[in-house]
Design an enzyme around this catalytic site. Structure first.
Site, PDB file in Angstrom:
ATOM      1  CB  SER A   1       1.326  -1.400  -6.510  1.00  0.00           C
ATOM      2  OG  SER A   1       2.116   0.481  -6.504  1.00  0.00           O
ATOM      3  CE  LYS A   2       5.512  -6.002  -4.610  1.00  0.00           C
ATOM      4  NZ  LYS A   2       6.151  -7.283  -4.743  1.00  0.00           N
ATOM      5  NE  ARG A   3       5.816   0.010  -8.755  1.00  0.00           N
ATOM      6  CZ  ARG A   3       4.943   0.540  -9.527  1.00  0.00           C
ATOM      7  NH1 ARG A   3       5.221   1.660  -9.416  1.00  0.00           N
ATOM      8  NH2 ARG A   3       3.972  -0.308 -10.117  1.00  0.00           N
TER       9      ARG A   3
END
Ligand code: GLU
Length: 463
Positions: A250-252
């Site tokens: 995920s982007k995080r």
């Protein structure tokens, strides 16, 4: 004839790395079987649409060389390839399902549905539509005829659904546990479930290779295929990519958009090679292989269920290997292009061999070579106490007539000996004076490329 597809929704700013991995598997399976690889855009969820997302996805696929045989851009015999342009088809098949008694109109208001859900939850029941409209079909049909807002729901059969998935084996789900899925929304748009089945059938897709997150939807799809009397495609649900700590990509944690990696100077072939290893291994255990070889040795039945780890560090390592395999005459122009043709081309080409062994991606080039393009503005070590040595260096440089790396090296070594300065100190001073940096490509070669005048100027600037 094998036909595969990816069906991304343009709900992000670009194509997700995981979607590229799935696209690659679809692409390789189509190529291997002399079939076609189709890109269809699933843009029926209008609330999540990202403007420009579709164009970006398609252009990133092109940059990667995963060129579809049919797509919204290229067209093809089974178009349109954008779901928002196919609405009448979904409406037609929703009607057909109603006529066959496999689906029904539902006019329940959102308020009633919310109320129902609340009640079911309070009784600890699984929230499920209570079939009020199915049980009052006559009355509902009348209201629909008079223009009342409605949806179409699939009548889930009260029986187990069993199917075979190439990656996951046999799967059984009881239809009784499934909610009567909405197929057509009140705005006339289909839900994913209806649209995906209608399109995969009409587009003659016979292998549905997609991410595991769609596995729970597959029984619903099978019920629709069966209700319409259509043959089933082969299903293969591939595991989602994970971060090295096993969390979902995920982007995080890491960038998830494929173009981010290309923009960093990851080469398309290296990127695809790395993604090929997500959930599959080369039969001879090779890490690095060409796309042609991949097509030759790939088999869908070898895809593994374990969650593949997408590790940007390994990707960079592999990219470095690809860079080193390249010929200088190709790598130089590639770096020149990568920097938007803004650097001096000849300097790029001459410095490329010096840094080729050290870079892992194209963005690593400039930090190592910046001093070729501009004079240092700051210095890694303070040279103010070295003026004597620098003056002697400048004198030696100005006396060199045959400006070549080995000659420069010899003359400077002779000077170091004459001055009785330790090599390490002498050459560090020279290196920092010329480049501003303590770490550079080989100094003699660098000075040879910079030229005598420029090297001299840089030494004299410090006097
Ligand atoms: N539209 C779905 C997605 O965004 C496609 C799922 C499928 O391949 O069936 O991934």
């Amino acid at each position: 004839m094998t036909r595969t597809r990816i069906a991304p929704s343009p709900t992000g700013e670009d194509i997700h790395v995981g979607t590229v991995a799935t696209a690659l598997m679809n692409w390789v399976w189509a190529k291997k079987n002399q079939g076609q690889f189709v890109v269809r855009i699933e843009d029926t969820d209008r609330t999540r649409l990202v403007v420009g997302g579709e164009q970006k996805m398609l252009s990133t696929l092109n940059r990667l060389g995963l060129i579809p045989d049919e797509s919204p851009e290229l067209g093809g015999p089974y178009g349109p390839y954008r779901q928002s342009e196919r609405l009448p088809l979904y409406q037609k098949y929703a009607k057909e399902l109603i006529v066959k008694g496999k689906a029904y109109y539902c006019i329940c208001t959102p308020e009633r549905l919310a109320e129902m859900r609340k009640e079911q939850q309070s009784k600890k029941q699984i929230p499920k539509y209570d079939r009020y409209c199915y049980n009052h079909q006559k009355e509902v049909a009348e209201k629909v005829k008079n223009g009342q807002s409605h949806v179409v729901r699939l009548l889930m059969p009260d029986k187990p659904v069993t199917f075979h998935d190439i990656v996951r084996g046999e799967i059984t789900i009881n239809g009784k546990d499934l909610d009567d899925q909405v197929l057509l929304k009140s705005d006339g748009f289909p839900t994913y479930h209806l649209a995906v089945v209608v399109d995969d059938h009409l587009m003659k897709i016979d292998y549905v290779i997609r991410a595991e997150e769609w596995l729970p939807s597959t029984p619903k799809h099978i019920i629709i295929y069966e209700a319409l009397g259509w043959p089933l495609p082969v299903f293969a649900h591939v595991s989602l990519l994970r971060n090295p700590d096993k969390s979902k990509l995920s982007k995080r944690k890491n960038p998830v958009w494929a173009s981010w990696y290309l923009d960093q100077g990851i080469l398309p072939d290296a990127f695809l090679n790395y993604l090929a290893l997500m959930g599959w291994s080369h039969p001879e255990g090779k890490d690095i292989f060409s796309l042609d070889e991949y097509v030759k040795v790939f088999d869908l039945k070898d895809v593994q269920k374990t969650a593949p780890v997408f590790d940007p560090v390994k990707l960079e390592w592999m990219n470095g290997e690809y860079i080193r395999k390249m010929e200088d005459k190709d790598l130089g122009p590639m770096i020149y292009e990568y920097y938007g043709k803004e650097l001096n081309k000849e300097t790029v080409e001459r410095t490329t061999p010096l840094i080729k062994e050290r870079i892992k991606k194209l963005t690593d080039y400039l930090p190592l070579t910046e001093f070729f393009f501009k004079r240092p503005e700051k210095y890694d070590i303070d040279l103010s106490g070295k003026k004597e040595m620098l003056r002697a260096m400048a004198e030696t440089v100005s006396g060199i007539t045959d400006w070549q790396a080995n000659v420069v090296g010899e003359k400077m070594q002779a000077l170091a000996n004459k001055l009785g300065v330790k090599n390490s100190e002498f050459f560090m001073t020279l290196r920092v004076a010329i480049s501003g940096k303590k770490i550079t490509p080989p100094l003699n070669d660098s000075m040879a490329i910079l030229g005598k005048d420029e090297s001299l100027r840089r030494l004299r600037m410090l006097l």
